[in-house]
Scaffold this active site. Structure first.
Site, PDB file in Angstrom:
ATOM      1  N   LYS A 116     -12.918   5.756  15.056  1.00 43.84           N
ATOM      2  CA  LYS A 116     -13.134   5.216  13.703  1.00 43.84           C
ATOM      3  C   LYS A 116     -12.829   3.711  13.703  1.00 43.84           C
ATOM      4  O   LYS A 116     -13.548   2.916  13.101  1.00 43.84           O
ATOM      5  CB  LYS A 116     -12.255   5.936  12.669  1.00 43.84           C
ATOM      6  CG  LYS A 116     -12.381   5.302  11.282  1.00 43.84           C
ATOM      7  CD  LYS A 116     -11.515   5.915  10.208  1.00 43.84           C
ATOM      8  CE  LYS A 116     -11.615   5.084   8.925  1.00 43.84           C
ATOM      9  NZ  LYS A 116     -10.734   5.510   7.856  1.00 43.84           N
ATOM     10  N   GLU A 149      -3.754  -2.061 -11.164  1.00 46.02           N
ATOM     11  CA  GLU A 149      -5.097  -2.376 -10.664  1.00 46.02           C
ATOM     12  C   GLU A 149      -5.996  -2.750 -11.842  1.00 46.02           C
ATOM     13  O   GLU A 149      -6.168  -1.954 -12.762  1.00 46.02           O
ATOM     14  CB  GLU A 149      -5.671  -1.173  -9.911  1.00 46.02           C
ATOM     15  CG  GLU A 149      -7.008  -1.490  -9.305  1.00 46.02           C
ATOM     16  CD  GLU A 149      -7.328  -0.659  -8.065  1.00 46.02           C
ATOM     17  OE1 GLU A 149      -6.415  -0.226  -7.349  1.00 46.02           O
ATOM     18  OE2 GLU A 149      -8.527  -0.453  -7.833  1.00 46.02           O
ATOM     19  N   THR A 189       0.851  -1.194   0.000  1.00 42.94           N
ATOM     20  CA  THR A 189       0.000   0.000   0.000  1.00 42.94           C
ATOM     21  C   THR A 189       0.885   1.242   0.000  1.00 42.94           C
ATOM     22  O   THR A 189       2.009   1.211   0.492  1.00 42.94           O
ATOM     23  CB  THR A 189      -0.927   0.044   1.244  1.00 42.94           C
ATOM     24  OG1 THR A 189      -1.767   1.194   1.154  1.00 42.94           O
ATOM     25  CG2 THR A 189      -0.176   0.091   2.546  1.00 42.94           C
ATOM     26  N   SER A 190       0.350   2.298  -0.573  1.00 43.01           N
ATOM     27  CA  SER A 190       1.093   3.564  -0.499  1.00 43.01           C
ATOM     28  C   SER A 190       0.353   4.514   0.438  1.00 43.01           C
ATOM     29  O   SER A 190       0.722   5.667   0.586  1.00 43.01           O
ATOM     30  CB  SER A 190       1.213   4.182  -1.892  1.00 43.01           C
ATOM     31  OG  SER A 190      -0.086   4.292  -2.436  1.00 43.01           O
ATOM     32  N   ASP A 196      -8.258  -3.779  -0.348  1.00 42.59           N
ATOM     33  CA  ASP A 196      -8.956  -2.883  -1.263  1.00 42.59           C
ATOM     34  C   ASP A 196     -10.289  -2.496  -0.655  1.00 42.59           C
ATOM     35  O   ASP A 196     -11.016  -3.349  -0.165  1.00 42.59           O
ATOM     36  CB  ASP A 196      -9.195  -3.576  -2.603  1.00 42.59           C
ATOM     37  CG  ASP A 196      -8.360  -2.900  -3.651  1.00 42.59           C
ATOM     38  OD1 ASP A 196      -7.166  -3.212  -3.734  1.00 42.59           O
ATOM     39  OD2 ASP A 196      -8.916  -2.012  -4.339  1.00 42.59           O
ATOM     40  N   HIS A 208     -14.487  -0.800   8.573  1.00 44.43           N
ATOM     41  CA  HIS A 208     -14.582  -1.898   7.610  1.00 44.43           C
ATOM     42  C   HIS A 208     -13.237  -2.600   7.470  1.00 44.43           C
ATOM     43  O   HIS A 208     -13.157  -3.803   7.326  1.00 44.43           O
ATOM     44  CB  HIS A 208     -15.013  -1.345   6.247  1.00 44.43           C
ATOM     45  CG  HIS A 208     -14.252  -0.120   5.824  1.00 44.43           C
ATOM     46  ND1 HIS A 208     -14.294   1.048   6.541  1.00 44.43           N
ATOM     47  CD2 HIS A 208     -13.395   0.111   4.795  1.00 44.43           C
ATOM     48  CE1 HIS A 208     -13.508   1.941   5.967  1.00 44.43           C
ATOM     49  NE2 HIS A 208     -12.949   1.400   4.919  1.00 44.43           N
TER      50      HIS A 208
HETATM   51  P1  IMP Z   1      -8.385   1.859  -2.118  1.00 47.34           P
HETATM   52  O1  IMP Z   1      -8.728   0.673  -1.304  1.00 47.34           O
HETATM   53  O2  IMP Z   1      -7.145   2.513  -1.597  1.00 47.34           O
HETATM   54  O3  IMP Z   1      -8.373   1.608  -3.588  1.00 47.34           O
HETATM   55  O4  IMP Z   1      -9.516   2.898  -1.790  1.00 47.34           O
HETATM   56  C1  IMP Z   1     -10.461   3.327  -2.726  1.00 47.34           C
HETATM   57  C2  IMP Z   1     -10.920   4.720  -2.372  1.00 47.34           C
HETATM   58  O5  IMP Z   1     -11.707   4.673  -1.181  1.00 47.34           O
HETATM   59  C3  IMP Z   1      -9.800   5.713  -2.133  1.00 47.34           C
HETATM   60  O6  IMP Z   1     -10.180   6.964  -2.653  1.00 47.34           O
HETATM   61  C4  IMP Z   1      -9.695   5.782  -0.624  1.00 47.34           C
HETATM   62  O7  IMP Z   1      -9.253   7.055  -0.204  1.00 47.34           O
HETATM   63  C5  IMP Z   1     -11.148   5.516  -0.207  1.00 47.34           C
HETATM   64  N1  IMP Z   1     -11.156   4.825   1.072  1.00 47.34           N
HETATM   65  C6  IMP Z   1     -10.749   3.562   1.333  1.00 47.34           C
HETATM   66  N2  IMP Z   1     -10.861   3.295   2.650  1.00 47.34           N
HETATM   67  C7  IMP Z   1     -11.335   4.438   3.208  1.00 47.34           C
HETATM   68  C8  IMP Z   1     -11.617   4.799   4.560  1.00 47.34           C
HETATM   69  O8  IMP Z   1     -11.449   4.046   5.531  1.00 47.34           O
HETATM   70  N3  IMP Z   1     -12.058   6.057   4.736  1.00 47.34           N
HETATM   71  C9  IMP Z   1     -12.247   6.933   3.710  1.00 47.34           C
HETATM   72  N4  IMP Z   1     -11.979   6.651   2.455  1.00 47.34           N
HETATM   73  C10 IMP Z   1     -11.524   5.405   2.215  1.00 47.34           C
END
Ligand code: IMP
Length: 222
Positions: free
Chosen positions: A198, A41, A9-10, A73, A203
């Site tokens: 939080k 992705e 992850t970044s 994800d 999730h």
């Molecule tokens: P990814 O899992 O990093 O691809 O997340 C997809 C999108 O959902 C990104 O824009 C993240 O910033 C947003 N996202 C993922 N998890 C969260 C969270 O816990 N809070 C708010 N945004 C989230």
């Protein structure tokens, strides 16, 4: 030495949440770095497929033989938009952002705050995929809630400032919007509360817990 999970992850926020969680199991989390463009992705309709495809690509970059690697994800699924942005959450956030998201839902209003929460129902969903050295394990988690009418707070990341989690009962189960729960942000978004609070709804935490239920107890040094 503690076993280590290498997390692809970044996102520093995700890394911190995972490290916090795995520390309870005596597992260290380190960021897995891969060359630019090494993990792409895929376009897919569900989070599990995306996570598995990324994990399989990451396996070509193991820090050492037998290492455990994880990807995670997540996405925001808005009921009134049939689950959009879902797997496109990252793209939508990068393009129209939280302001664009609230604008999309502007028409969903009611004088009754409980009804408004129902109209604006949404959930965060997360899938964590872990290569344990031999096979891939999947963990899933969900956090129910609703989308705020405007951005609130500057904590967290991504959609946090526009997401209001549903209250939870004593067992951590989400409650309908008209019931005050044992765990509540009292109508505040994730962006306006402390990380620890939080974490109780998260999730991501639930996906990691689901993963740990399938994980053999921390064994040999890895
Ligand atoms: P990814 O899992 O990093 O691809 O997340 C997809 C999108 O959902 C990104 O824009 C993240 O910033 C947003 N996202 C993922 N998890 C969260 C969270 O816990 N809070 C708010 N945004 C989230």
């Amino acid at each position: 030495m503690n076993p280590t999970v290498w997390f692809l992850t970044s996102n520093q926020g995700k890394l911190a949440e995972a490290a916090h969680h795995f520390a309870n199991f005596g597992i260290t989390v380190q960021r897995l770095e891969v060359p630019d463009g090494a993990v792409v992705e895929p376009q897919a309709s569900d989070l599990e497929t995306v996570a598995e495809a990324k994990l399989r690509q990451a396996l070509a970059h193991l820090p050492h033989e037998g290492a455990m690697v994880m990807v995670e994800d997540a996405g925001l699924f808005v009921e009134a938009l049939d689950g959009f942005p879902g797997v496109y959450s990252s793209y939508v956030h990068d393009t129209v952002g939280n302001q664009g998201m609230t604008r999309l839902l502007e028409h969903l209003q009611s004088e009754d705050p409980v009804m408004e929460k129902r109209l604006r129902a949404a959930s965060f969903q997360a899938v964590a995929a872990l290569w344990d050295g031999e096979r891939i394990l999947f963990g899933k988690g969900e956090c129910k809630g609703s989308i705020a009418s405007e951005s609130q707070g500057d904590g967290g990341f991504g959609y946090d400032p526009i997401f209001i989690p549903a209250d939870l009962d004593e067992d951590g189960e989400p409650l309908p919007p008209d019931v005050l729960g044992a765990v509540s942000t009292h109508g505040k978004t994730f962006g306006a509360v402390e990380v620890d609070l939080k974490h109780r709804f998260s999730h991501r935490r639930r996906a990691l817990e689901d993963l740990m239920r399938q994980f053999p107890s921390p064994g040999p040094d890895r």
